[in-house]
Design an enzyme around this catalytic site. Sequence first.
Site, short mmCIF file in Angstrom:
data_model
loop_
_atom_site.label_atom_id
_atom_site.label_comp_id
_atom_site.label_asym_id
_atom_site.label_seq_id
_atom_site.Cartn_x
_atom_site.Cartn_y
_atom_site.Cartn_z
N ASN A 111 0.80 -1.23 0.00
CA ASN A 111 0.00 0.00 0.00
C ASN A 111 0.83 1.28 0.00
OD1 ASN A 111 -1.45 -2.06 2.30
ND2 ASN A 111 -2.50 -1.65 0.35
N VAL A 167 1.20 6.97 -0.14
CA VAL A 167 0.56 6.04 0.78
C VAL A 167 -0.90 5.89 0.39
CG1 VAL A 167 0.04 5.57 3.20
CG2 VAL A 167 2.07 6.90 2.60
N CYS A 168 -1.37 4.66 0.27
CA CYS A 168 -2.79 4.46 -0.01
C CYS A 168 -3.50 4.19 1.30
CB CYS A 168 -3.02 3.32 -1.00
SG CYS A 168 -4.74 3.23 -1.51
N LEU A 169 -4.02 5.24 1.88
CA LEU A 169 -4.77 5.11 3.12
C LEU A 169 -6.03 5.93 2.92
CD1 LEU A 169 -4.81 4.11 6.08
CD2 LEU A 169 -3.69 6.25 6.71
#
Lengths: 449, 183
Positions: free
Chosen positions: B104, B111-113
Amino acid sequence: MTDSTAQVSKSRDLDKLLLRPGHLVGPTFDPGTELRDDIQEYVKILVVGAGGLGCELLKDLALSGFKNLEVIDMDRIEVSNLNRQFLFRLQDVGKPKAEVAAMRVMERVAGVNIVPHFCRIEDKELDFYNDFNIIVLGLDSIEARSYINAVACGFLEYDSDDNPREETVKPMVDGGTEGFKGHARVIVPGRTPCFECTIWLFPPQVKFPLCTLAETPRTAAHCIEYAHLIKWDEVHSGKTFDPDEPEHMHWVYSEAVKRAELFGIPGVTYSLTQGVVKNIIPAIASTNAIISAACALETLKIVSGCSKTLSNYLTYNGVEGLHTKVTEFVKDNDCLICGPGVLIELETSVTLRKFIGLLEEHPKLLLSRASITHRGKNLYMQAPPVLEEMTRSNLDLPLFELMDKIPKDIVHVTGTTSKSDKKTSSLMKLRVIFKGVDGVADMDTAGGS
Amino acid sequence: MIRLFKVKEKQRELAENTNGKSSFTKQSAGEIRLHKDMRELNLPKSCSISFPNGKDDLMNFQVTIRPDEGYYRGGLFRFSFKVSPIYPHEAPKVKCNSKVYHPNIDLEGNVCLNILREDWKPVLNINTIVYGLYHLFTEPNHEDPLNSEAAAVLRDNPRMFELNVKKAMAGGHVGDNYYSRCM
């Protein structure tokens, strides 16, 4: 003779508003030629922004009899502005908007004086803004509005009964458009909600999940955002993307096209790329004209009292048919920007540690373990530990010294309040006044701060 | 307000204001609110915060995460936070400054959040984000990949993924990419 007839005809429509009494007028309205002349002589207006709305605003205000205008804008004219920013011509491309707009309006409207400022709004001193009676906003960003709002509300002072002192009120008229939609609002700090009181009115920006962009793009916008947010950094390590740099935009566009081809997605165009990256919705000239007219009229109403002012938020929607509505939003009395805050009088000898203790006992506050900020300087932070350590040495210094010996000023505090056994964390604004400090006697230090 | 404006104009001619210094000093509403977030910060033991620009710049800070469980146990990961003046209307911009082999987080530090982008709400705060980041290390997720190779390995061969993570954290190559030691 010819002069006077020209004068009469020129302000004929304005005279209908300013020279005759009426039923719907404001409480202090005093019609007559003196009012008309005073408006020309005494009122100084700042227009923030010389773009789509700004061009309209300058023209409307000049034609409404205001003679002393200034305009501030940091942008230069682009070809794509010309369809609606009607004060600009093809040969003006590349020149500062504020300068050209001021010149064009002065050429066309006799007797008006417009001073242009080609710079960022943050570059001006606060005194610059304090010099105007009214600030009219033709902006396209939340950040810029928030900044001007904080500046204007910063001039506001309250008396000991928490009523705004009228001579410190700096009214703002804010216009905004997006495609076929727009708003006009009147902000009278201390009386009507300020920009921060109602910041929730702005819908959150649409943002796509990064993983969708990276793995499963489905729309043209996904492909563009991929090129803009992910691919750019991958290729140009360290170089920041500048949306106003055509070369950068073209790069993003061509990368987006490649990506769209790879996934078989249609619809990536250069203008869509600009739209997605800069969050632009196509501007409509008539929306600007309508919103600007409303703003100019409100400005005239605030100044002259010739009618009650808008209370306090007008929305316009021309997407299907036409719909306008006025909503009266309410002020947030605890607003950290425009609210009065809690008045606290102190001796100059009080240390920061003692001050924090006083906040705990203060009947209106009952604030324990407070962190204190003054003018962007963190005087004491209870947490996190790393900040506590950095600010601990201030605790035994007199607050007066820490506040640069300013006799009265705003501080912001965060702490824990307990009401009926429930502990909540709260953020408050305080008006601190030091007893026995004469502002004039303290000129030396006040001037240097 | 014309009368008031006239009076003010005359006053100004008489005396330049002596004591009317405004209380506004380029402190944005976002900065004031961030102050509250900082005071409320309650980080897990494995996370720490630092302020490279000193005590008066809270808008730019770093968070270090040292996971104490999961694949990334023992690693040390640095994130930089950049908070906008209109925070919390807009989420802070967060980047991972350590190169990490993670489904992620891509190699550029994106950042994939969800709460950093599409699911950000003004009621969330810095604490929520740090917990979200921490969670990425304890529960990496192959369904929302930014590093699709790492995601595929995690999905198809968790054992291999574990070895790859160890290799990367110790400093070494995974595939074509070199990761510097971060333990």
